[in-house]
Structure formats: C-alpha cells, structure tokens
Design an enzyme around this catalytic site. Structure first.
Site, PDB file in Angstrom:
ATOM      1  N   THR A  18      44.485 -14.480  44.702  1.00  0.00           N
ATOM      2  CA  THR A  18      44.420 -13.939  46.060  1.00  0.00           C
ATOM      3  C   THR A  18      43.041 -13.400  46.378  1.00  0.00           C
ATOM      4  O   THR A  18      42.513 -13.625  47.480  1.00  0.00           O
ATOM      5  CB  THR A  18      45.486 -12.844  46.257  1.00  0.00           C
ATOM      6  OG1 THR A  18      46.779 -13.413  46.027  1.00  0.00           O
ATOM      7  CG2 THR A  18      45.439 -12.289  47.668  1.00  0.00           C
ATOM      8  N   LYS A  39      50.366 -18.485  52.282  1.00  0.00           N
ATOM      9  CA  LYS A  39      51.073 -18.256  51.017  1.00  0.00           C
ATOM     10  C   LYS A  39      52.513 -18.695  51.252  1.00  0.00           C
ATOM     11  O   LYS A  39      53.366 -17.889  51.647  1.00  0.00           O
ATOM     12  CB  LYS A  39      50.991 -16.781  50.637  1.00  0.00           C
ATOM     13  CG  LYS A  39      51.696 -16.412  49.339  1.00  0.00           C
ATOM     14  CD  LYS A  39      50.804 -16.599  48.152  1.00  0.00           C
ATOM     15  CE  LYS A  39      51.475 -16.046  46.891  1.00  0.00           C
ATOM     16  NZ  LYS A  39      50.660 -16.296  45.682  1.00  0.00           N
ATOM     17  N   ASP A  57      49.912 -10.014  48.914  1.00  0.00           N
ATOM     18  CA  ASP A  57      48.991 -11.151  48.824  1.00  0.00           C
ATOM     19  C   ASP A  57      48.926 -11.896  50.153  1.00  0.00           C
ATOM     20  O   ASP A  57      47.840 -12.277  50.623  1.00  0.00           O
ATOM     21  CB  ASP A  57      49.425 -12.109  47.717  1.00  0.00           C
ATOM     22  CG  ASP A  57      49.250 -11.524  46.332  1.00  0.00           C
ATOM     23  OD1 ASP A  57      48.604 -10.469  46.201  1.00  0.00           O
ATOM     24  OD2 ASP A  57      49.766 -12.116  45.370  1.00  0.00           O
ATOM     25  N   GLU A 118      47.622 -20.923  49.180  1.00  0.00           N
ATOM     26  CA  GLU A 118      47.662 -20.323  47.840  1.00  0.00           C
ATOM     27  C   GLU A 118      49.033 -20.543  47.211  1.00  0.00           C
ATOM     28  O   GLU A 118      50.068 -20.235  47.805  1.00  0.00           O
ATOM     29  CB  GLU A 118      47.371 -18.829  47.906  1.00  0.00           C
ATOM     30  CG  GLU A 118      47.358 -18.176  46.525  1.00  0.00           C
ATOM     31  CD  GLU A 118      47.219 -16.664  46.569  1.00  0.00           C
ATOM     32  OE1 GLU A 118      47.758 -16.006  45.659  1.00  0.00           O
ATOM     33  OE2 GLU A 118      46.593 -16.145  47.511  1.00  0.00           O
ATOM     34  N   GLY A 119      49.026 -21.055  45.983  1.00  0.00           N
ATOM     35  CA  GLY A 119      50.268 -21.297  45.269  1.00  0.00           C
ATOM     36  C   GLY A 119      50.797 -20.063  44.569  1.00  0.00           C
ATOM     37  O   GLY A 119      50.385 -18.930  44.843  1.00  0.00           O
ATOM     38  N   VAL A 120      51.719 -20.288  43.642  1.00  0.00           N
ATOM     39  CA  VAL A 120      52.331 -19.199  42.889  1.00  0.00           C
ATOM     40  C   VAL A 120      51.994 -19.367  41.417  1.00  0.00           C
ATOM     41  O   VAL A 120      51.993 -20.482  40.890  1.00  0.00           O
ATOM     42  CB  VAL A 120      53.863 -19.171  43.075  1.00  0.00           C
ATOM     43  CG1 VAL A 120      54.222 -18.936  44.527  1.00  0.00           C
ATOM     44  CG2 VAL A 120      54.514 -20.449  42.578  1.00  0.00           C
ATOM     45  N   GLY A 121      51.667 -18.266  40.748  1.00  0.00           N
ATOM     46  CA  GLY A 121      51.420 -18.318  39.310  1.00  0.00           C
ATOM     47  C   GLY A 121      50.441 -19.398  38.912  1.00  0.00           C
ATOM     48  O   GLY A 121      49.412 -19.612  39.558  1.00  0.00           O
TER      49      GLY A 121
END
Length: 229
Positions: A18, A39, A57, A118-121
C-alpha cells in the site's frame, strides 16, 4: 475497453504494497496523469461514523488518487475480519465474484488516465475458493509490479514470486524494494542481489522511514517502464 494501469502484488502480507502503491500514484500524478487506485478486496475493516465498512489500505489509495474516486469503486468488497479474503468473505456471508470488480474498474478508468490495482497478500494468495489473483490480472489485461519486502528471506520470496508471475503468463513490468525491517543485515547486498537476479527492472527503493508521506516517497520511483508498457 480495459483500463491502462498496473497490478501491484507483494512477496507477502506486510511487504509494503500500500505504501508503494500510494507513492506510485503520486509519482504518476507528478507526470501529469489522472491516476487512481483500487483495492478490489480488502479484509480487516472498521465502521466509519456512518456505519460503513472501511479499510485503511483502500482509504490510503483513495487519498492518493486524483481525481478522488468513490470509495465503493476503490474497494467493491470491504470484508470486516482481518483474514484471507476467502475466509473473511465466508464469515461475512458475502459472495465475491468478478463482475462488480470489473464494473468498478471500468468506472475508475472512465475518469482517469491510469488505474493502479492493489492485490491481497502475495501473488498466490487466492481471492476466493475459485478465483486467483492471476484471473483478475488476466481479466483486466494488466502488467504486474512486485513489491519486495526487504527482510530476511526476501531473496527466496522475491525470486519465487517473480517465477510464479512469469510462469502464469503475465508481464512482470518491474519491482520495488520496500524496506520493512530497519534492522535487516546486509540490506544493500540483498538489494544488489535482487537487481542482478530478478527478471524485471527495479522501479525504485523505498527506504525505511515509518513517518514517510507517500507523496514524499514518489520521487524515489521511476514510472518510465510503466508508461512504456
């Protein structure tokens, strides 16, 4: 028409995606672009004064965007519990599917020159039981930028992530070094090793500074590779 933009992934949760994404939005805006962040799924949310679920985020990406998009377009799925999205959605009784994400992305693209998603993890963290992040990247036809959390183990995590991204048949446009451990030993050596071994250019190095404003970090990033792609 798909939005021109980029998908941001990381070597793991806490890699600094982020911060890097917000800084990259400011860098793009400094080039005269209308750049907005997204996001699609965010787990770990709190209610605002109006009782709506909000994620820190996603709020950071919204604040770094110009024009300022509607929150529901930035973050179509706001999931309360700070768990992997698959489990957070199950707990919330929410069925996550691609259509609302693609529709929100199209609305963002209509008002901006560049949409950062933006992705996750990390790259292989699933979005749902049946949807992986690569499925979204393919649907949006986006190149990928890898944020490398600079800490012990980053050489392995970064190389495995890059191999997986390329192996999935999508373009790795670059990577960003994100210094998340102020006590990391041999920090410069690790950075140099990644520069030699990762199959994409380094777009910048964000030094450790917990008080840094994303706008101040923008000058550390190069957007030329993204604009060329």
């Amino acid at each position: 028409m798909n939005a021109p933009g980029v998908f941001i992934t990381g070597t793991d949760t806490g890699a600094g995606k982020t911060t890097a994404s917000a800084a990259l939005l400011h860098a793009l805006r400094a080039q005269g672009l209308r750049a907005v962040g997204m996001k699609p799924l965010a787990s770990g949310c709190t209610r605002d004064d109006a009782g709506r679920w909000r994620n820190d985020d996603a709020l950071a990406l919204q604040a770094a965007s110009d024009p300022r998009p509607a929150y529901d377009d930035v973050n179509p799925f706001a999931l309360p519990l700070p768990l992997a999205p698959e489990f957070a959605a199950r707990d919330a009784g929410v069925e996550v599917d691609m259509a609302p994400i693609l529709a929100a992305n199209a609305r963002l693209a209509a008002q901006a020159d560049f949409v950062l998603v933006e992705g996750v993890g990390g790259w292989l963290a699933p979005l749902t039981a049946t949807i992986d992040q690569v499925d979204l990247v393919r649907a949006l036809d986006l190149p990928v930028v890898l944020v490398v959390g600079m800490r012990l183990g980053c050489l392995n995590h970064a190389r495995l992530s890059a191999r997986a991204i390329v192996g999935d048949g999508v373009r790795l446009a670059g990577w960003i070094a994100s210094e998340v451990d102020p006590d990391m030993a041999c920090r410069d050596d690790n950075f140099d090793a990644l520069c030699r071994r990762l199959p994409a250019p380094c777009l910048g190095r964000l030094r450790w500074n917990p008080a840094s404003d994303p706008a101040a970090l923008a000058g550390e990033l190069c957007t030329a590779e993204l604009m060329a792609g």
